[in-house]
Design a protein around this motif. Sequence first.
Motif, PDB file in Angstrom:
ATOM      1  N   ALA A 168       4.058   9.868  -9.814  1.00 22.29           N
ATOM      2  CA  ALA A 168       3.384  10.094 -11.297  1.00 22.29           C
ATOM      3  C   ALA A 168       3.032  11.370 -11.035  1.00 22.29           C
ATOM      4  O   ALA A 168       3.008  12.253 -12.241  1.00 22.29           O
ATOM      5  CB  ALA A 168       2.391   8.968 -11.361  1.00 22.29           C
ATOM      6  N   ILE A 169       2.409  11.907  -9.994  1.00 23.25           N
ATOM      7  CA  ILE A 169       1.697  13.476 -10.113  1.00 23.25           C
ATOM      8  C   ILE A 169       2.771  14.528 -10.272  1.00 23.25           C
ATOM      9  O   ILE A 169       2.629  15.418 -10.983  1.00 23.25           O
ATOM     10  CB  ILE A 169       0.722  13.689  -9.119  1.00 23.25           C
ATOM     11  N   HIS A 180       3.968   1.494  -1.305  1.00 18.81           N
ATOM     12  CA  HIS A 180       4.416   1.351  -2.596  1.00 18.81           C
ATOM     13  C   HIS A 180       3.435   2.177  -3.475  1.00 18.81           C
ATOM     14  O   HIS A 180       3.846   3.191  -4.372  1.00 18.81           O
ATOM     15  CB  HIS A 180       5.001  -0.039  -2.804  1.00 18.81           C
ATOM     16  N   ASN A 181       2.157   1.706  -3.514  1.00 18.97           N
ATOM     17  CA  ASN A 181       1.078   2.340  -4.175  1.00 18.97           C
ATOM     18  C   ASN A 181       0.816   3.659  -4.220  1.00 18.97           C
ATOM     19  O   ASN A 181       0.836   4.557  -5.048  1.00 18.97           O
ATOM     20  CB  ASN A 181      -0.138   1.659  -4.216  1.00 18.97           C
ATOM     21  N   ASN A 182       0.924   3.999  -2.862  1.00 17.57           N
ATOM     22  CA  ASN A 182       0.775   5.746  -2.527  1.00 17.57           C
ATOM     23  C   ASN A 182       1.973   6.437  -3.173  1.00 17.57           C
ATOM     24  O   ASN A 182       1.728   7.586  -3.706  1.00 17.57           O
ATOM     25  CB  ASN A 182       0.646   5.825  -1.170  1.00 17.57           C
ATOM     26  N   MET A 227       4.215   5.719  -5.564  1.00 19.06           N
ATOM     27  CA  MET A 227       4.024   5.773  -7.205  1.00 19.06           C
ATOM     28  C   MET A 227       3.080   6.547  -7.552  1.00 19.06           C
ATOM     29  O   MET A 227       3.078   7.315  -8.650  1.00 19.06           O
ATOM     30  CB  MET A 227       3.755   4.345  -7.491  1.00 19.06           C
ATOM     31  N   PHE A 228       2.014   6.736  -6.712  1.00 20.08           N
ATOM     32  CA  PHE A 228       0.872   7.365  -7.265  1.00 20.08           C
ATOM     33  C   PHE A 228       1.321   9.223  -7.450  1.00 20.08           C
ATOM     34  O   PHE A 228       1.207  10.025  -8.012  1.00 20.08           O
ATOM     35  CB  PHE A 228      -0.536   7.346  -6.236  1.00 20.08           C
ATOM     36  N   TYR A 229       1.873   9.415  -5.952  1.00 13.51           N
ATOM     37  CA  TYR A 229       2.465  10.721  -5.728  1.00 13.51           C
ATOM     38  C   TYR A 229       3.568  10.897  -6.856  1.00 13.51           C
ATOM     39  O   TYR A 229       3.723  12.254  -7.181  1.00 13.51           O
ATOM     40  CB  TYR A 229       2.617  11.231  -4.521  1.00 13.51           C
ATOM     41  N   GLU A 262       0.797  -1.124  -0.046  1.00 13.36           N
ATOM     42  CA  GLU A 262      -0.001  -0.088  -0.189  1.00 13.36           C
ATOM     43  C   GLU A 262       0.889   1.222  -0.158  1.00 13.36           C
ATOM     44  O   GLU A 262       0.635   2.311  -0.803  1.00 13.36           O
ATOM     45  CB  GLU A 262      -0.915   0.136   1.039  1.00 13.36           C
TER      46      GLU A 262
END
Length: 52
Positions: A45-46, A37-39, A41-43, A35
């Motif tokens: 990418a932004i 890691h996913n957070n 990667m999301f930020y 979780e």
Amino acid sequence: MFLQNFINKLQLDAPQPWGLFFQDSASPQMEGIEELHNNIMFYLAIIMFTVT
């Protein structure tokens, strides 16, 4: 047919070469790491989209 089906089911959770995703987690700690890691990667990418 049955044997091939059985072998395929055994390999569902096995890691694949050049896999893009994590294996299914076996502990709550690994679920938390995934979780995180996913957070991240999301930020990331932004931020990358904003900078470029």
